[in-house]
Scaffold this active site. Structure first.
Site, PDB file in Angstrom:
ATOM      1  N   PRO A   9      21.813  38.676  51.323  1.00  0.00           N
ATOM      2  CG  PRO A   9      19.568  39.175  50.996  1.00  0.00           C
ATOM      3  CD  PRO A   9      20.884  39.100  50.269  1.00  0.00           C
ATOM      4  CG  ASN A  10      18.764  37.157  55.922  1.00  0.00           C
ATOM      5  OD1 ASN A  10      18.812  37.925  56.866  1.00  0.00           O
ATOM      6  ND2 ASN A  10      17.816  37.230  54.993  1.00  0.00           N
ATOM      7  NE  ARG A  17      18.847  32.387  56.378  1.00  0.00           N
ATOM      8  CZ  ARG A  17      18.886  32.586  55.078  1.00  0.00           C
ATOM      9  NH1 ARG A  17      20.052  32.648  54.455  1.00  0.00           N
ATOM     10  NH2 ARG A  17      17.787  32.732  54.390  1.00  0.00           N
ATOM     11  CE1 TYR A  22      19.611  28.413  52.823  1.00  0.00           C
ATOM     12  CE2 TYR A  22      18.562  29.064  54.888  1.00  0.00           C
ATOM     13  CZ  TYR A  22      18.567  29.022  53.503  1.00  0.00           C
ATOM     14  OH  TYR A  22      17.540  29.595  52.795  1.00  0.00           O
ATOM     15  CG  ASN A  71      23.774  32.195  47.778  1.00  0.00           C
ATOM     16  OD1 ASN A  71      22.648  32.597  47.481  1.00  0.00           O
ATOM     17  ND2 ASN A  71      23.967  31.225  48.656  1.00  0.00           N
ATOM     18  CB  ALA A  74      15.891  36.713  50.031  1.00  0.00           C
ATOM     19  CD  GLU A  95      21.032  31.666  40.263  1.00  0.00           C
ATOM     20  OE1 GLU A  95      20.924  31.680  39.005  1.00  0.00           O
ATOM     21  OE2 GLU A  95      20.055  31.664  41.022  1.00  0.00           O
ATOM     22  CG  HIS A  97      20.728  29.353  45.109  1.00  0.00           C
ATOM     23  ND1 HIS A  97      20.502  30.565  45.708  1.00  0.00           N
ATOM     24  CD2 HIS A  97      20.531  29.526  43.786  1.00  0.00           C
ATOM     25  CE1 HIS A  97      20.164  31.442  44.771  1.00  0.00           C
ATOM     26  NE2 HIS A  97      20.178  30.842  43.584  1.00  0.00           N
ATOM     27  NE  ARG A 104      14.338  26.216  51.151  1.00  0.00           N
ATOM     28  CZ  ARG A 104      15.010  27.247  51.655  1.00  0.00           C
ATOM     29  NH1 ARG A 104      16.156  27.625  51.093  1.00  0.00           N
ATOM     30  NH2 ARG A 104      14.566  27.891  52.713  1.00  0.00           N
ATOM     31  NE  ARG A 108      12.781  29.527  50.189  1.00  0.00           N
ATOM     32  CZ  ARG A 108      13.155  30.533  50.979  1.00  0.00           C
ATOM     33  NH1 ARG A 108      14.099  31.367  50.613  1.00  0.00           N
ATOM     34  NH2 ARG A 108      12.572  30.712  52.159  1.00  0.00           N
TER      35      ARG A 108
HETATM   36  C1  DQA Z   1      19.651  30.558  49.254  1.00  0.00           C
HETATM   37  C2  DQA Z   1      18.239  30.205  48.836  1.00  0.00           C
HETATM   38  C3  DQA Z   1      17.347  31.426  48.889  1.00  0.00           C
HETATM   39  O1  DQA Z   1      16.019  31.073  48.496  1.00  0.00           O
HETATM   40  C4  DQA Z   1      17.301  31.988  50.297  1.00  0.00           C
HETATM   41  O2  DQA Z   1      16.530  33.175  50.323  1.00  0.00           O
HETATM   42  C5  DQA Z   1      18.637  32.208  50.879  1.00  0.00           C
HETATM   43  C6  DQA Z   1      19.697  31.234  50.621  1.00  0.00           C
HETATM   44  C7  DQA Z   1      20.570  29.320  49.321  1.00  0.00           C
HETATM   45  O3  DQA Z   1      21.770  29.502  49.274  1.00  0.00           O
HETATM   46  O4  DQA Z   1      20.070  28.198  49.428  1.00  0.00           O
HETATM   47  O5  DQA Z   1      18.852  33.124  51.652  1.00  0.00           O
HETATM   48  O6  DQA Z   1      20.206  31.442  48.292  1.00  0.00           O
END
Ligand code: DQA
Length: 139
Positions: A9-10, A17, A22, A71, A74, A95, A97, A104, A108
Site C-alpha cells: 500500500p501507498n 509521497r 522515500y 515490499n 505498512a 523482503e 524496504h 523510524r 515499524r
Molecule cells: C516501507 C516502510 C514501511 O514502514 C512503510 O509503511 C511503507 C514503506 C519502506 O519501503 O520503507 O509504506 O515499506
C-alpha cells in the site's frame, strides 16, 4: 530467471509521497531503469493497496518463478496473512524496504515478513530493489 516484484500500500505514490523519506522518483520510472539494467531477467511488477490482492499475487507467482522481491509496506508490520502466504509458497522471498525501518517509529520495527523470508534489504532507497535482484543473481 523470473523475478516478481510485489509492492504494497501507498507505494503507487512513490515520488509524491513523503519525498524526504522515500525519494522523488516514481516506481514506474525506476522499474523501467531496472529492466534496462537487467535485460536478461524476466522482471515483473505488481502493486496493490489491498491486502488480499497481495496475498493472491504471492500465491499466483509463488510456485512458478525464481524469486519474489516483496515490499509489503505498512502491511509488513500488521499482516499475519501475508506472513502465512510467504510460508505457504516455494519461491524464495526477499523482503525490501526503501527506508531504514529500524531508525523510524517503534511500530515499524516489527515485521511479519522477515521470519519467513530468505533475507532482508532495507534503507538504501529504491536501490534496495536492485540489491535484492543482485542477491538472487549471485546465488
Ligand atoms: C516501507 C516502510 C514501511 O514502514 C512503510 O509503511 C511503507 C514503506 C519502506 O519501503 O520503507 O509504506 O515499506
Amino acid at each position: 530467471m523470473k523475478i516478481n516484484i510485489i509492492n504494497g500500500p501507498n507505494l503507487n505514490l512513490l515520488g509524491k509521497r513523503e519525498p524526504e523519506v522515500y525519494g522523488s522518483e516514481s516506481f514506474n520510472i525506476y522499474f523501467e531503469e531496472l529492466k534496462l539494467k537487467f535485460p536478461e531477467i524476466d522482471l515483473k511488477f505488481f502493486q496493490s493497496n489491498i491486502e488480499g490482492e497481495i496475498i493472491n499475487q504471492i500465491h499466483k507467482v509463488g510456485f512458478s518463478s525464481d524469486g519474489i522481491i516483496l515490499n509489503a509496506a505498512a502491511y509488513t508490520h500488521t499482516s499475519i496473512g501475508i506472513g502465512d502466504a510467504i510460508k505457504s509458497i516455494e519461491v524464495p522471498v526477499i523482503e525490501v524496504h526503501i527506508s531504514n525501518t529500524f531508525s523510524r517509529e517503534d511500530f515499524r520495527h516489527k515485521s511479519y515478513i522477515t521470519p519467513n523470508s530468505k533475507g532482508l534489504i532495507l534503507g538504501f532507497g529504491l536501490d534496495s530493489y536492485r540489491l535484492a535482484i543482485e542477491s538472487f543473481l549471485s546465488r
